[in-house]
Scaffold this motif. Structure first.
Motif, mmCIF file in Angstrom:
data_model
loop_
_atom_site.group_PDB
_atom_site.id
_atom_site.type_symbol
_atom_site.label_atom_id
_atom_site.label_comp_id
_atom_site.label_asym_id
_atom_site.label_seq_id
_atom_site.Cartn_x
_atom_site.Cartn_y
_atom_site.Cartn_z
ATOM 1 N N ARG A 285 -87.247 -66.463 -26.426
ATOM 2 C CA ARG A 285 -87.517 -67.896 -26.324
ATOM 3 C C ARG A 285 -86.441 -68.754 -27.011
ATOM 4 O O ARG A 285 -86.710 -69.848 -27.482
ATOM 5 N N GLN A 286 -85.232 -68.252 -27.055
ATOM 6 C CA GLN A 286 -84.160 -68.914 -27.801
ATOM 7 C C GLN A 286 -83.860 -70.323 -27.302
ATOM 8 O O GLN A 286 -83.753 -71.250 -28.100
ATOM 9 N N VAL A 287 -83.689 -70.509 -25.999
ATOM 10 C CA VAL A 287 -83.345 -71.845 -25.500
ATOM 11 C C VAL A 287 -84.471 -72.824 -25.816
ATOM 12 O O VAL A 287 -84.217 -73.941 -26.272
ATOM 13 N N ALA B 159 -82.819 -55.745 -16.724
ATOM 14 C CA ALA B 159 -81.758 -55.749 -17.742
ATOM 15 C C ALA B 159 -81.885 -57.082 -18.465
ATOM 16 O O ALA B 159 -81.274 -58.073 -18.088
ATOM 17 N N GLY B 160 -82.743 -57.117 -19.478
ATOM 18 C CA GLY B 160 -83.085 -58.363 -20.148
ATOM 19 C C GLY B 160 -84.395 -58.879 -19.595
ATOM 20 O O GLY B 160 -84.985 -58.279 -18.692
ATOM 21 N N ARG B 161 -84.827 -59.988 -20.129
ATOM 22 C CA ARG B 161 -86.129 -60.527 -19.738
ATOM 23 C C ARG B 161 -86.065 -62.034 -19.609
ATOM 24 O O ARG B 161 -85.171 -62.677 -20.139
ATOM 25 N N LEU B 162 -87.034 -62.569 -18.919
ATOM 26 C CA LEU B 162 -87.349 -63.996 -18.921
ATOM 27 C C LEU B 162 -88.833 -64.079 -19.223
ATOM 28 O O LEU B 162 -89.620 -63.316 -18.649
ATOM 29 N N ASP B 163 -89.232 -64.996 -20.101
ATOM 30 C CA ASP B 163 -90.662 -65.102 -20.375
ATOM 31 C C ASP B 163 -91.383 -65.622 -19.131
ATOM 32 O O ASP B 163 -90.758 -66.121 -18.193
ATOM 33 N N ALA B 164 -92.685 -65.492 -19.103
ATOM 34 C CA ALA B 164 -93.465 -65.857 -17.920
ATOM 35 C C ALA B 164 -93.266 -67.316 -17.526
ATOM 36 O O ALA B 164 -93.278 -67.649 -16.344
ATOM 37 N N ASP B 165 -93.046 -68.192 -18.507
ATOM 38 C CA ASP B 165 -92.898 -69.619 -18.234
ATOM 39 C C ASP B 165 -91.483 -70.013 -17.824
ATOM 40 O O ASP B 165 -91.225 -71.193 -17.589
ATOM 41 N N SER B 166 -90.576 -69.067 -17.761
ATOM 42 C CA SER B 166 -89.197 -69.338 -17.347
ATOM 43 C C SER B 166 -88.975 -68.773 -15.948
ATOM 44 O O SER B 166 -89.666 -67.857 -15.525
ATOM 45 N N GLU B 167 -87.983 -69.327 -15.272
ATOM 46 C CA GLU B 167 -87.689 -68.938 -13.889
ATOM 47 C C GLU B 167 -86.225 -68.538 -13.793
ATOM 48 O O GLU B 167 -85.444 -68.779 -14.689
ATOM 49 N N ARG C 159 -89.101 -77.292 -18.453
ATOM 50 C CA ARG C 159 -88.795 -76.311 -17.412
ATOM 51 C C ARG C 159 -87.491 -75.627 -17.782
ATOM 52 O O ARG C 159 -86.532 -76.284 -18.171
ATOM 53 N N LEU C 160 -87.458 -74.290 -17.640
ATOM 54 C CA LEU C 160 -86.264 -73.522 -17.978
ATOM 55 C C LEU C 160 -85.935 -72.565 -16.836
ATOM 56 O O LEU C 160 -86.796 -71.778 -16.418
ATOM 57 N N VAL C 161 -84.688 -72.648 -16.344
ATOM 58 C CA VAL C 161 -84.241 -71.826 -15.226
ATOM 59 C C VAL C 161 -82.918 -71.170 -15.606
ATOM 60 O O VAL C 161 -81.950 -71.860 -15.928
ATOM 61 N N ARG C 162 -82.884 -69.822 -15.575
ATOM 62 C CA ARG C 162 -81.601 -69.133 -15.796
ATOM 63 C C ARG C 162 -80.888 -69.094 -14.451
ATOM 64 O O ARG C 162 -81.434 -68.606 -13.465
ATOM 65 N N PHE D 89 -91.790 -68.768 -11.550
ATOM 66 C CA PHE D 89 -92.586 -69.191 -12.695
ATOM 67 C C PHE D 89 -93.877 -68.379 -12.730
ATOM 68 O O PHE D 89 -94.499 -68.132 -11.695
ATOM 69 N N GLY D 90 -94.279 -67.944 -13.929
ATOM 70 C CA GLY D 90 -95.550 -67.251 -14.106
ATOM 71 C C GLY D 90 -95.515 -65.758 -13.917
ATOM 72 O O GLY D 90 -96.505 -65.084 -14.184
#
Length: 192
Positions: free
Chosen positions: A140-142, A37-45, A155-158, A10-11
Motif C-alpha cells: 500500500r505504498q502509493v 510477480a508482485g501484487r496489487l491490493d484488491a482496491d487497486s487496478e 483510485r489507484l491504477v498501475r 478493481f476488487g
C-alpha cells in the motif's frame, strides 16, 4: 517460460486460491503453473505480470531489482505547493523511508476505463490525478505516500512495470495476453 500481462480489475484478489467474498485470478487466467510477480491490493487496478519462472518472478518483484513501476492515482484535493516535492522523497512513512521517486500532476486520463463501482463524486472537493514512478513497491505504498502529504487516494491504477505498459499493450480490465519473457528486459532498456 511463460509471461502474462493482465489488467487486474478493481476488487480482484492477487491469488489463485478461493476467497470467501472476492473474485480471484483463477476466474480470469486458466494457465496452469503461473503466479503473480508482485501484487496489487484488491482496491487497486491495472497491470499485473504473471510467470511460471521463479527467477523471473524474483527479478520483477523483489525490491532489490529496483524495477520501475508507474501508477496513476486519483486523489482527494489539490496538492499543496510542496506536496509533489515531498512525494518525490525520500518520504518518512513511519515504518520505512521511501526511495526517491518521480511524481507529477497530470490531466485526467481520457483513455482510462470507468471503474466499477464508480468513484464517489463530491462537487465541493476537487480531485487531482498524479503519476508516480517508483523503484520499490511495499504494501500500500502509493496510498500511504499520498495520504502522508494530505492527498488520500481515491483510485489507484498501475500502468507500467519495467518496460511493459498498458499504453503499449492495451488491455481492458480482466483481459490478458502472453508476451515473450525475453522482451521484459529489452522493453525496459528501450525506455531508459
Amino acid at each position: 517460460m511463460t509471461l502474462i500481462l493482465f489488467n487486474k480489475p478493481f476488487g480482484v484478489m492477487c491469488q489463485f486460491s478461493p476467497h470467501p467474498s472476492r473474485a480471484t485470478l483463477s476466474e480470469f487466467i486458466r494457465t496452469p503453473g503461473v503466479y503473480p510477480a508482485g501484487r496489487l491490493d484488491a482496491d487497486s487496478e491495472g497491470l499485473l505480470l504473471l510467470t511460471d519462472d521463479g527467477a523471473l518472478q524474483k527479478r520483477i518483484s523483489h525490491p532489490d531489482s529496483k524495477k520501475r513501476k508507474t501508477y496513476i492515482a486519483q486523489v482527494d484535493g489539490r496538492p499543496a505547493p510542496d506536496a509533489l516535492a515531498r512525494l518525490r522523497g525520500p518520504l518518512d512513512l513511519g515504518d520505512f523511508i521511501t526511495r526517491p521517486c518521480e511524481a507529477s500532476e497530470i490531466e485526467a486520463p481520457e483513455w482510462l476505463w470507468p471503474r466499477d463501482p464508480p468513484i464517489r463524486h463530491r462537487a465541493s472537493i476537487p480531485v487531482t490525478w498524479l503519476a508516480l514512478t517508483l523503484s520499490e513497491g511495499k504494501n500500500r505504498q502509493v496510498r500511504r505516500m499520498t495520504a502522508a502529504v494530505g492527498l488520500p487516494t481515491l483510485r489507484l491504477v498501475r500502468i507500467a512495470i519495467g518496460g511493459f505498459s498498458l499504453a503499449s499493450h492495451p488491455l481492458l480490465p480482466g483481459e490478458w495476453r502472453y508476451v515473450d519473457a525475453a522482451d521484459f528486459d529489452a522493453e525496459e532498456s528501450a525506455r531508459s
